[in-house]
Design a protein around this motif. Structure first.
Motif, PDB file in Angstrom:
ATOM      1  N   ALA A  16      56.651  33.967  51.238  1.00 18.27           N
ATOM      2  CA  ALA A  16      56.497  32.561  51.634  1.00 18.27           C
ATOM      3  C   ALA A  16      55.160  32.005  51.162  1.00 18.27           C
ATOM      4  O   ALA A  16      54.115  32.594  51.411  1.00 18.27           O
ATOM      5  CB  ALA A  16      56.619  32.423  53.150  1.00 18.27           C
ATOM      6  N   GLY A  17      55.202  30.911  50.466  1.00 21.59           N
ATOM      7  CA  GLY A  17      53.975  30.279  49.979  1.00 21.59           C
ATOM      8  C   GLY A  17      53.707  30.547  48.516  1.00 21.59           C
ATOM      9  O   GLY A  17      52.857  29.897  47.901  1.00 21.59           O
ATOM     10  N   SER A  20      54.598  27.536  46.282  1.00 23.77           N
ATOM     11  CA  SER A  20      53.601  26.478  46.508  1.00 23.77           C
ATOM     12  C   SER A  20      52.279  26.803  45.824  1.00 23.77           C
ATOM     13  O   SER A  20      51.635  25.916  45.255  1.00 23.77           O
ATOM     14  CB  SER A  20      53.359  26.292  48.009  1.00 23.77           C
ATOM     15  OG  SER A  20      54.560  25.934  48.643  1.00 23.77           O
ATOM     16  N   SER A  21      51.871  28.076  45.891  1.00 23.64           N
ATOM     17  CA  SER A  21      50.614  28.475  45.256  1.00 23.64           C
ATOM     18  C   SER A  21      50.684  28.279  43.751  1.00 23.64           C
ATOM     19  O   SER A  21      49.722  27.826  43.125  1.00 23.64           O
ATOM     20  CB  SER A  21      50.295  29.946  45.553  1.00 23.64           C
ATOM     21  OG  SER A  21      50.034  30.111  46.911  1.00 23.64           O
ATOM     22  N   LYS A  24      50.549  24.614  42.944  1.00 32.26           N
ATOM     23  CA  LYS A  24      49.184  24.114  43.147  1.00 32.26           C
ATOM     24  C   LYS A  24      48.297  24.433  41.942  1.00 32.26           C
ATOM     25  O   LYS A  24      47.521  23.586  41.497  1.00 32.26           O
ATOM     26  CB  LYS A  24      48.583  24.726  44.416  1.00 32.26           C
ATOM     27  CG  LYS A  24      47.311  24.033  44.830  1.00 32.26           C
ATOM     28  CD  LYS A  24      46.621  24.708  45.985  1.00 32.26           C
ATOM     29  CE  LYS A  24      45.260  24.080  46.181  1.00 32.26           C
ATOM     30  NZ  LYS A  24      44.372  24.919  46.990  1.00 32.26           N
ATOM     31  N   LYS A  28      46.421  21.725  39.434  1.00 34.67           N
ATOM     32  CA  LYS A  28      44.986  21.801  39.122  1.00 34.67           C
ATOM     33  C   LYS A  28      44.762  21.802  37.624  1.00 34.67           C
ATOM     34  O   LYS A  28      43.893  21.091  37.125  1.00 34.67           O
ATOM     35  CB  LYS A  28      44.388  23.086  39.713  1.00 34.67           C
ATOM     36  CG  LYS A  28      43.926  22.947  41.139  1.00 34.67           C
ATOM     37  CD  LYS A  28      43.177  24.205  41.558  1.00 34.67           C
ATOM     38  CE  LYS A  28      42.494  24.027  42.887  1.00 34.67           C
ATOM     39  NZ  LYS A  28      41.834  25.276  43.325  1.00 34.67           N
ATOM     40  N   LYS A  38      45.550  18.483  47.569  1.00 35.95           N
ATOM     41  CA  LYS A  38      45.415  18.995  48.942  1.00 35.95           C
ATOM     42  C   LYS A  38      46.601  18.587  49.797  1.00 35.95           C
ATOM     43  O   LYS A  38      47.142  19.374  50.572  1.00 35.95           O
ATOM     44  CB  LYS A  38      44.126  18.467  49.574  1.00 35.95           C
ATOM     45  CG  LYS A  38      42.917  19.255  49.136  1.00 35.95           C
ATOM     46  CD  LYS A  38      41.674  18.801  49.888  1.00 35.95           C
ATOM     47  CE  LYS A  38      40.456  19.411  49.250  1.00 35.95           C
ATOM     48  NZ  LYS A  38      39.436  18.462  48.847  1.00 35.95           N
ATOM     49  N   ALA A  41      49.940  20.145  48.595  1.00 34.09           N
ATOM     50  CA  ALA A  41      49.995  21.568  48.952  1.00 34.09           C
ATOM     51  C   ALA A  41      50.517  21.761  50.378  1.00 34.09           C
ATOM     52  O   ALA A  41      51.339  22.640  50.633  1.00 34.09           O
ATOM     53  CB  ALA A  41      48.608  22.198  48.808  1.00 34.09           C
ATOM     54  N   VAL A  42      50.044  20.929  51.294  1.00 31.36           N
ATOM     55  CA  VAL A  42      50.499  21.023  52.694  1.00 31.36           C
ATOM     56  C   VAL A  42      52.001  20.758  52.765  1.00 31.36           C
ATOM     57  O   VAL A  42      52.764  21.535  53.348  1.00 31.36           O
ATOM     58  CB  VAL A  42      49.747  20.013  53.595  1.00 31.36           C
ATOM     59  CG1 VAL A  42      50.321  20.024  55.008  1.00 31.36           C
ATOM     60  CG2 VAL A  42      48.256  20.310  53.627  1.00 31.36           C
ATOM     61  N   TYR A  45      54.203  23.509  50.992  1.00 32.09           N
ATOM     62  CA  TYR A  45      54.192  24.771  51.731  1.00 32.09           C
ATOM     63  C   TYR A  45      55.138  24.691  52.924  1.00 32.09           C
ATOM     64  O   TYR A  45      55.915  25.597  53.189  1.00 32.09           O
ATOM     65  CB  TYR A  45      52.774  25.110  52.206  1.00 32.09           C
ATOM     66  CG  TYR A  45      52.707  26.369  53.040  1.00 32.09           C
ATOM     67  CD1 TYR A  45      52.739  27.624  52.448  1.00 32.09           C
ATOM     68  CD2 TYR A  45      52.636  26.308  54.435  1.00 32.09           C
ATOM     69  CE1 TYR A  45      52.692  28.785  53.208  1.00 32.09           C
ATOM     70  CE2 TYR A  45      52.592  27.459  55.204  1.00 32.09           C
ATOM     71  CZ  TYR A  45      52.617  28.694  54.586  1.00 32.09           C
ATOM     72  OH  TYR A  45      52.589  29.836  55.352  1.00 32.09           O
ATOM     73  N   GLU A  46      55.082  23.596  53.651  1.00 29.66           N
ATOM     74  CA  GLU A  46      55.958  23.419  54.807  1.00 29.66           C
ATOM     75  C   GLU A  46      57.428  23.429  54.377  1.00 29.66           C
ATOM     76  O   GLU A  46      58.278  24.018  55.052  1.00 29.66           O
ATOM     77  CB  GLU A  46      55.640  22.098  55.517  1.00 29.66           C
ATOM     78  CG  GLU A  46      54.271  22.049  56.181  1.00 29.66           C
ATOM     79  CD  GLU A  46      54.134  22.970  57.390  1.00 29.66           C
ATOM     80  OE1 GLU A  46      55.067  23.734  57.681  1.00 29.66           O
ATOM     81  OE2 GLU A  46      53.069  22.915  58.032  1.00 29.66           O
ATOM     82  N   ASN A 111      54.472  17.370  59.218  1.00 28.20           N
ATOM     83  CA  ASN A 111      53.376  17.618  58.271  1.00 28.20           C
ATOM     84  C   ASN A 111      53.721  17.123  56.872  1.00 28.20           C
ATOM     85  O   ASN A 111      52.869  16.627  56.150  1.00 28.20           O
ATOM     86  CB  ASN A 111      53.057  19.116  58.196  1.00 28.20           C
ATOM     87  CG  ASN A 111      51.870  19.502  59.078  1.00 28.20           C
ATOM     88  OD1 ASN A 111      51.242  18.660  59.689  1.00 28.20           O
ATOM     89  ND2 ASN A 111      51.594  20.790  59.136  1.00 28.20           N
TER      90      ASN A 111
END
Lengths: 138, 130
Positions: A16-17, A20-21, A24, A28, A38, A41-42, A45-46, A111
């Motif tokens: 998990a994540g 998203s990583s 991200k 960048k 930022k 990313a939130v 991830y959710e 979120n």
């Protein structure tokens, strides 16, 4: 226009994540402003965690053009019977095991909403859910 | 001359300002154990966030903060990485699993631990940087 796709495995919290990583890092590299990254990313991830926690499998598609970042997270899963209820902060159908890990606080969808410009949730019970998240780059 | 009382005080003008501390100072002053870290000791810490709900941290923590938690599973690393937190402090002497430590090393996340409770540690950290 950049188009990327990532597979998300349902139930597999060890990964998990990860999607998203990776997204991200790409945001960048192509110099999307940090303030936007930022928030995106939130939200992503959710969305990713929701697929892991609730669905059998899913994918995250990312479309980037100079004016916006559009994310589409679609899964094969139980679907959401009442989206309005699911959008309420604190409402969750996560299992006890998932909650003990600190997930399932009923903050995922709120979120996402707080961190993107446009959000659309489409769901069919017994089939799956599609979450679309759009961020305009200004 | 010489009859007037002279008083002299050094006024600390930084008194009311929030102090930006380096990670290494905080580790030292709060007696934290370093589980893993790379070259981040000189990094400045912007504050702290204390929560065991991952979505709460995702939604409300900000870059450069120290995250105080009792969660020890590897998903805390992804949260710290996505939010660009300066470190995770696992409290109450809880020990993260090998997979958490391995992921932290891979993602270049500072993992610290403390025998204190979240309340005590957060209180001391607040005192240090505010």
């Amino acid at each position: 226009m950049l188009n990327l796709e990532f597979v998300i495995e349902g139930g597999d919290f060890t990964k998990a994540g990860q999607a998203s990583s990776e997204v991200k890092q790409i945001l960048k590299q192509i110099n999307i402003p940090p303030a936007h990254i930022k928030r995106i990313a939130v939200a992503m991830y959710e969305a990713e965690v929701n697929v892991v926690a609730h669905a059998y499998k899913g994918k995250m598609s990312v479309f980037i053009d100079p004016s916006k970042v559009y994310l589409k997270i679609e899964d094969e899963g139980p679907g959401i019977p009442n989206i309005e209820q699911a959008m309420q902060e604190g409402f969750s159908t996560a299992t006890e095991a998932v909650r003990q890990m600190g997930f399932g606080a009923g903050m995922g969808l709120p979120n996402m909403k707080k961190n993107v410009d446009e959000m659309q949730v489409t769901s069919e019970v017994g089939k799956g859910t599609i979450v679309e998240l759009t961020t305009y780059i200004t | 001359m010489g009859n007037r009382p002279v008083s002299k005080i050094n006024v600390d003008t930084k008194q009311d300002k929030k102090r930006n501390m380096k990670l290494k100072e905080i580790i030292e002053k709060l007696n934290l154990t370093v589980i893993c870290a790379n070259d981040q000791f000189e990094n400045e810490v912007s504050g702290g966030y204390c929560s065991d709900l991952l979505s709460d941290v995702m939604g409300n923590a900000t870059e450069g903060q120290i995250w105080i938690t009792i969660q020890v599973h590897k998903n805390i690393i992804a949260v710290a990485s996505l939010k660009e937190l300066s470190a995770i402090v696992i409290v109450k002497g809880l020990e993260p699993g090998e997979d958490t430590i391995e992921t932290a090393k891979k993602e270049n996340i500072v993992l610290l631990s403390s025998n204190e409770t979240a309340f005590d540690l957060a209180g001391k950290l607040y005192g240090l940087i505010n």
